[in-house]
Design a protein around this motif. Sequence first.
Motif, PDB file in Angstrom:
ATOM      1  N   ARG A 182       0.831  -1.201   0.000  1.00 38.44           N
ATOM      2  CA  ARG A 182       0.000   0.000   0.000  1.00 38.44           C
ATOM      3  C   ARG A 182       0.872   1.260   0.000  1.00 38.44           C
ATOM      4  O   ARG A 182       0.577   2.248  -0.662  1.00 38.44           O
ATOM      5  CB  ARG A 182      -0.937  -0.013   1.209  1.00 38.44           C
ATOM      6  CG  ARG A 182      -2.225   0.737   0.959  1.00 38.44           C
ATOM      7  CD  ARG A 182      -3.335   0.142   1.768  1.00 38.44           C
ATOM      8  NE  ARG A 182      -3.051   0.228   3.191  1.00 38.44           N
ATOM      9  CZ  ARG A 182      -3.644   1.092   4.007  1.00 38.44           C
ATOM     10  NH1 ARG A 182      -4.541   1.931   3.537  1.00 38.44           N
ATOM     11  NH2 ARG A 182      -3.363   1.112   5.281  1.00 38.44           N
ATOM     12  N   GLU A 183       1.973   1.178   0.750  1.00 39.70           N
ATOM     13  CA  GLU A 183       2.870   2.335   0.768  1.00 39.70           C
ATOM     14  C   GLU A 183       3.510   2.540  -0.597  1.00 39.70           C
ATOM     15  O   GLU A 183       3.630   3.670  -1.073  1.00 39.70           O
ATOM     16  CB  GLU A 183       3.986   2.101   1.800  1.00 39.70           C
ATOM     17  CG  GLU A 183       3.499   2.177   3.228  1.00 39.70           C
ATOM     18  CD  GLU A 183       4.568   1.700   4.190  1.00 39.70           C
ATOM     19  OE1 GLU A 183       4.220   0.882   5.042  1.00 39.70           O
ATOM     20  OE2 GLU A 183       5.721   2.129   4.054  1.00 39.70           O
ATOM     21  N   THR A 200       1.082   4.032  -2.838  1.00 30.06           N
ATOM     22  CA  THR A 200       0.910   5.456  -2.555  1.00 30.06           C
ATOM     23  C   THR A 200       2.016   6.271  -3.237  1.00 30.06           C
ATOM     24  O   THR A 200       1.755   7.325  -3.821  1.00 30.06           O
ATOM     25  CB  THR A 200       0.934   5.701  -1.033  1.00 30.06           C
ATOM     26  OG1 THR A 200      -0.053   4.860  -0.439  1.00 30.06           O
ATOM     27  CG2 THR A 200       0.655   7.144  -0.691  1.00 30.06           C
ATOM     28  N   LEU A 228      -2.765  -0.530  -8.835  1.00 29.68           N
ATOM     29  CA  LEU A 228      -2.683   0.579  -7.885  1.00 29.68           C
ATOM     30  C   LEU A 228      -4.006   0.843  -7.194  1.00 29.68           C
ATOM     31  O   LEU A 228      -4.066   0.986  -5.969  1.00 29.68           O
ATOM     32  CB  LEU A 228      -2.204   1.845  -8.601  1.00 29.68           C
ATOM     33  CG  LEU A 228      -0.777   1.814  -9.131  1.00 29.68           C
ATOM     34  CD1 LEU A 228      -0.396   3.144  -9.736  1.00 29.68           C
ATOM     35  CD2 LEU A 228       0.183   1.483  -8.005  1.00 29.68           C
ATOM     36  N   SER A 229      -5.060   0.938  -7.987  1.00 29.75           N
ATOM     37  CA  SER A 229      -6.337   1.300  -7.372  1.00 29.75           C
ATOM     38  C   SER A 229      -6.765   0.267  -6.341  1.00 29.75           C
ATOM     39  O   SER A 229      -7.248   0.612  -5.261  1.00 29.75           O
ATOM     40  CB  SER A 229      -7.408   1.500  -8.435  1.00 29.75           C
ATOM     41  OG  SER A 229      -7.385   0.417  -9.320  1.00 29.75           O
ATOM     42  N   VAL A 241      -7.259  -3.148   2.965  1.00 29.55           N
ATOM     43  CA  VAL A 241      -7.335  -2.970   4.416  1.00 29.55           C
ATOM     44  C   VAL A 241      -6.861  -4.260   5.052  1.00 29.55           C
ATOM     45  O   VAL A 241      -7.423  -5.316   4.792  1.00 29.55           O
ATOM     46  CB  VAL A 241      -8.774  -2.660   4.872  1.00 29.55           C
ATOM     47  CG1 VAL A 241      -8.847  -2.558   6.388  1.00 29.55           C
ATOM     48  CG2 VAL A 241      -9.252  -1.373   4.241  1.00 29.55           C
ATOM     49  N   PHE A 291       3.609   5.380  -5.843  1.00 33.77           N
ATOM     50  CA  PHE A 291       3.304   5.374  -7.273  1.00 33.77           C
ATOM     51  C   PHE A 291       2.172   6.374  -7.580  1.00 33.77           C
ATOM     52  O   PHE A 291       2.191   7.040  -8.601  1.00 33.77           O
ATOM     53  CB  PHE A 291       2.891   3.972  -7.735  1.00 33.77           C
ATOM     54  CG  PHE A 291       4.032   2.989  -7.797  1.00 33.77           C
ATOM     55  CD1 PHE A 291       5.355   3.428  -7.827  1.00 33.77           C
ATOM     56  CD2 PHE A 291       3.792   1.627  -7.854  1.00 33.77           C
ATOM     57  CE1 PHE A 291       6.402   2.519  -7.897  1.00 33.77           C
ATOM     58  CE2 PHE A 291       4.835   0.714  -7.935  1.00 33.77           C
ATOM     59  CZ  PHE A 291       6.145   1.166  -7.943  1.00 33.77           C
ATOM     60  N   ALA A 292       1.198   6.413  -6.672  1.00 37.36           N
ATOM     61  CA  ALA A 292       0.076   7.332  -6.880  1.00 37.36           C
ATOM     62  C   ALA A 292       0.562   8.777  -6.926  1.00 37.36           C
ATOM     63  O   ALA A 292      -0.023   9.621  -7.601  1.00 37.36           O
ATOM     64  CB  ALA A 292      -0.957   7.153  -5.773  1.00 37.36           C
ATOM     65  N   LEU A 309      -4.317   0.372  -3.184  1.00 34.29           N
ATOM     66  CA  LEU A 309      -4.498   1.548  -2.326  1.00 34.29           C
ATOM     67  C   LEU A 309      -5.679   1.393  -1.378  1.00 34.29           C
ATOM     68  O   LEU A 309      -5.755   2.041  -0.347  1.00 34.29           O
ATOM     69  CB  LEU A 309      -4.704   2.799  -3.195  1.00 34.29           C
ATOM     70  CG  LEU A 309      -3.426   3.321  -3.853  1.00 34.29           C
ATOM     71  CD1 LEU A 309      -3.750   4.288  -4.981  1.00 34.29           C
ATOM     72  CD2 LEU A 309      -2.535   3.975  -2.830  1.00 34.29           C
ATOM     73  N   ARG A 310      -6.580   0.533  -1.721  1.00 31.39           N
ATOM     74  CA  ARG A 310      -7.769   0.365  -0.879  1.00 31.39           C
ATOM     75  C   ARG A 310      -7.682  -0.857   0.023  1.00 31.39           C
ATOM     76  O   ARG A 310      -8.628  -1.168   0.741  1.00 31.39           O
ATOM     77  CB  ARG A 310      -9.010   0.245  -1.766  1.00 31.39           C
ATOM     78  CG  ARG A 310      -9.300   1.514  -2.530  1.00 31.39           C
ATOM     79  CD  ARG A 310     -10.402   1.283  -3.543  1.00 31.39           C
ATOM     80  NE  ARG A 310     -11.674   1.131  -2.875  1.00 31.39           N
ATOM     81  CZ  ARG A 310     -12.452   2.159  -2.510  1.00 31.39           C
ATOM     82  NH1 ARG A 310     -12.057   3.388  -2.733  1.00 31.39           N
ATOM     83  NH2 ARG A 310     -13.607   1.950  -1.911  1.00 31.39           N
TER      84      ARG A 310
END
Lengths: 814, 235
Positions: free
Chosen positions: A711-712, A715, A806-807, A813, A717-718, A810-811
């Motif tokens: 996730r990091e 992020t 990515l999408s 949990v 990459f985002a 990123l979400r």
Amino acid sequence: MNTRLYLRWTWRDLRARWLQVVAIAVIIALGTGVYAGLRSVNGWQRRSYDASYALLNMYDLRVRLTEGSYVDANELRAALDELPHAEWITAAEPRLIVPTLVEANDRETPILVPGRIIGVDITGGGPAINRLHLMSGEPFSAQTDPARTAIVEYNFAAYYDLPAQGTIRLSGGHELRRIGAALMPEYFLVIANEIGFMDAAQFAVVVTPLETAQALAEQPGRVNDLLLTLADGADAGQMRAEIEQMIDAHFAGTGITIMAPADDPAHHALYSDLESDDRFFRLIAYLFLAGAAFGAFNLATRIVEAQRRQIGIGMALGMPRVQIALRPLLVGVQIALLGVVFGLLLGQMVGAAMRGLMQDLLPLPVMETPFMARVFLQAAALGVLLPIAATVYPVWRAVRVPPIDAIKSGTLIQKSSRLAALLVNIPLPGRSFTQMPLRNLLRTPRRTLLTLLGIATAITTLITLIGTLDSFLATIDTAEAEFYQNHPERMIVTLNSFYGVTSPRVIAVAERPEVGRVQSGLVLEGELRHSGETIDVALELIDLESDFWRPTVVKGTYPTGQAGILINQKAADLLGVDVGDTLTLWHPQREGLFSIHMAESEVPVSGIHASPLGYLAYMDQSQAALMGLAGVTNVLYVEPAPGATQDEVQYALFHLPGIASVQPVSHFTEVFSDAMELLTGFMAIVAVAVTAMAFLIAFNSTSINVDERAREIATLFAFGLPIRTVLRMTVIENLVVGTLGTLVGIGLGWGLLGWMMRVELGDYMPEVSFTVTLAPLTLLIAVALGALVVALTPLLSLRKLARMNLSATLRVVE
Amino acid sequence: MIELQNVSKRYIVGPVTITALDHVSLHIAEGEFVVVLGPSGSGKTTLLNIIGALDVPTEGSVRVNGVELSTTTQAERFKFRRETVSFIFQTFNLFPSLTALENVELGLDISRNGRNGRQTAASILASVGLGDRLSHLPHELSGGEQQRVAIARALATGNPILLADEPTGELDFRTGVQILELLQQQAEAGKTVLVVTHNREISRIADRVIELSSGHIVSDGAPRGGKAPVHALSW
């Protein structure tokens, strides 16, 4: 409880991380495979040695007459019959053993090596004790006229690929018909003398009928060696005492050495090798298993962390802790089983490779290589227990977390270690994302530490193994430098008996045109004794004022023209003496023409010589009177005449009577160098396994990190940080761990190497002062492997990073 | 500023094709504060991801700040994200090993606005009310504070478009309102702000509300009842 559900569930857990699971399983496999394979070899060796010695009827006692002593064979047999417990002797075999040079001309390049004639009784078809195991050719019994025939020792014949039959020439130009090649118990491992080691290429043993040997040695009817086998229940100690009394009574003044099989150089080397090999193999296997444990712990921790919320949900649903713990534990069990299955297969492969190596290196009459079920069971138990043990701790921690904490998600579970918090107040150079690798390492200190230790374990193994080789080579270099000094062309001519220094045989050597300078000396076997400690030595009496060659004295002075001995530092340490102290020298003393016995003399230690070989001791030639050998010699140091080569000197002297061997001084270190080549091959195999282990540990850790920080990374990459920058961060992170692991590994490896060389080899070869060292290339390999390979491991994640959703990530949990 | 023409996004999951966006067209002008509203599964996050170049459309054209995103390479999309858009996530996605200040510095570094990074980051954090929490690690901050750090990080990039995916989803009402106020201020300062939410109440403070259902735009215009001030919100 629904077991099948749990098995399905854990199988899915495994599949979700199959790459990491396979990596850990392979590490476990390396550990269990190396353990099972190498330790099987140990078992095979022991069984094969026992069976081979039994098959060829190895002696129970051997009576060796001191060099230069001979007794009448019939008198010896008659004396044996008079022993108080003569009935204990089931068989007796008098032999004559004399040194010689052996020439075989079956190949384009003639072979000329020193050797030994062993004359044996062939009336029953061959020796009854220490039998010959014919590998090629025909036995003595098949010959119509065996008088001019000989069987050569198999290792020598095999080394030079000699055909089964041909001719050989011995010192003095005697020619014999070679009828076959055979293995003999005393030469399963060819050791030429007390200071020899793996001499198959350099030493030829020739077995002839006893009468032939007596004729060649000009000792008709005489023998100098006796083999005995004893009945079950016989008291070997009592028999030794009776034999000593018998020799004193019947052959006064004749010195003897009585040996048990354990005193036989080859027997001793093979069996003591087993002990040290076993410890060495076990050490390597344990290091591999330790690496596997570190890796397994990392993966188990990650799996448990990933299941943290599910564990919390289980708690919320009221599941018992044991049941909750079962899922991650089952994963541990499955990894373990997978690793063990791989490991046992690998063990079979290692065993098969080692079996072939064993047959090539040490051919024996009986090779017993059964499946070593017990060893494999031990390996399997270790392979299963380690990952399970590694899983237990994280699981135990996870099920002790309050459900409310376990069930939290997202930002509520974010945590950082105290170490990372410490860094907050320490200014670090570079941009924020260049500081992240260090912070990430401190954020997960346990994983960092375990990865570091895993890499350190691999490097420790590598350093220990290659360092052993480096240390051997450095020791050889030191010995070589001392042997060579300013005369690397120096050659050692061994005579087959004692001759006067002005005798025709010695003069004949000096007068050969191929021979330049000549210096006479004496080489005698003896013992140094002090404070209850004893070491065997090859005592050289040489002119210590000579500028031709003399040992370098690093402490004390040369005992020129006076009583005194030079020993090396290791011998001094073992005996607990220093320069100026007096020790007891047990040495040969001649009393008659063929009568030499052993005597004790007190000798002061004049100095310490520079050779690492503790079995070398030197005295001034002027002290030969102490041994009753004044004016005689049994060794000549020669230098080729200008324009002559060492080969020419060897051939020129071979034709002279009385020459036992002619060898360049480099021979002594070449023997060790040959042995090192074998060791190098073994080291290379283990080094590949070690590289694989370090790579797998690093790969696993990187893979876990990428998973955990997905996730990091997403992020970053985002926010548009390029893949190469993220990859560089991971590379730096691995470089830091790899470098630290390498440093720790080098430190631990150095310690282990020192222990191996001083304690382990100190037991095995106590008389050698090993130089414990690491070659720069070894350090370079360690750094290249530990730091660079580990640092570059993240490149394998490139595809994973480039294809990251990515999408979705990123979400996530957790 | 943002122009979508007949954009569709379809996912193939096993034998099933899921249409997340179905021929969506829209235009968002510079400095607009737009709320994309819709229930779960309506396609609002997909829309945001496509505008932010995290995802590419199956068909249609997406032009943002002059860049045609439907035909860009991966490297170009990385550059676009670095220079044009900044994300604010529901779960904040802060870097746990970096302090609040360093998380914001990271935003500056990525966009290469890093000169005097520390001071700039500190002043941005001060502007979102966190001047006294600079050296705290994320887990030492409350949810609202973490989201403010995330906003500060997004602002630090200096990019003209802010994309916020459920920015108040993890927050209580009072904190959520503070965050929305911050976002509104950014729009007033000239940035284009796109907020994705399922909370209809939030849409009241937008300049414009685009409502999605099953991948289609079902309404697009000013909030019903007109734009409300932030303090008028309640949920």
